[in-house]
Design an enzyme around this catalytic site. Structure first.
Site: not given
Ligand code: AMP
Ligand code: ZN
Length: 200
Positions: A116
């Site tokens: 992502h």
């Molecule tokens: P990363 O550290 O790049 O894996 O970032 C993951 C992102 O996903 C973070 O900015 C979180 O705030 C976001 N996140 C965590 N759980 C969820 C969820 N269930 N749905 C959408 N976003 C999420």
């Protein structure tokens, strides 16, 4: 789009990246269509559930690539496409609200499964931004601009991510404003300080 060799190869690599149930949250969020901001053949876009700035979107690969650490030169078209989607989101936001600058990039060590791309305004104003780690993960070199990764893949056929120790250093380094030289004692001071950087 992908020139990946076979899903069998992916499965072998997959075993090296461990994700627990919590880290599958993005995929669960995708299961509910009302969370979708947009999609195309290669990506889903959602709003980050715990935004760390006024605007915070995630461009998620439909192809089952677990993490940026698994990306190879065969995925350069996908990464370019994800970046294009991200830039269009920025353009759309700026058409109605030109106050914000954006950053488009990957965390060096993501916590959530499925590749992502973060699209985040650089104001960093959000009640969900609660820790030094949150701040540093978007304002230090732990956050890797998409353009840098694509450029390395195109020019060198590979890219390197910071080591575990470098990542730890980035995430634990002293807080510093991302827009000036201000060094706060506490996150609370920094959160008050950054309000002054908002254009009026
Ligand atoms: P990363 O550290 O790049 O894996 O970032 C993951 C992102 O996903 C973070 O900015 C979180 O705030 C976001 N996140 C965590 N759980 C969820 C969820 N269930 N749905 C959408 N976003 C999420
Ligand atoms: Zn400042």
């Amino acid at each position: 789009m992908s020139k990946r060799k076979s899903s069998k190869d992916d499965n072998v690599q997959e075993k090296k990246v461990k994700f627990n149930h919590w880290s599958l949250g993005l995929l669960e969020t995708l299961n509910d269509p009302k969370n979708l901001v947009q999609e195309d053949s290669y990506t889903h876009v959602i709003k980050d559930k715990f935004p760390k700035a006024t605007y915070h979107y995630l461009v998620i690969s439909k192809q089952d690539i677990s993490s940026i650490s698994k990306v190879t030169k065969d995925d350069v078209d996908l990464l370019r496409h994800m970046e294009k989607v991200a830039k269009k989101i920025v353009q759309d936001v700026n058409n109605s609200d030109s106050t914000y600058q954006f950053k488009i990039g990957y965390h060096a060590q993501p916590s959530m499964a499925r590749l992502h791309l973060h699209v985040i305004s650089d104001d960093m104003i959000s009640p969900c931004l609660k820790t030094k780690k949150h701040w540093n993960s978007f304002t230090t070199d732990f956050f890797i601009p998409s353009e840098d990764i694509v450029k390395s893949l195109v020019n060198d056929g590979q890219f390197s991510l910071p080591s575990d120790q470098q990542c730890k250093n980035y995430l634990t380094q002293c807080l510093k404003c991302n827009k000036c030289d201000y060094v706060p004692k506490h996150l609370g001071d920094l959160k008050k300080h950054i309000l002054g950087h908002l254009k009026t």
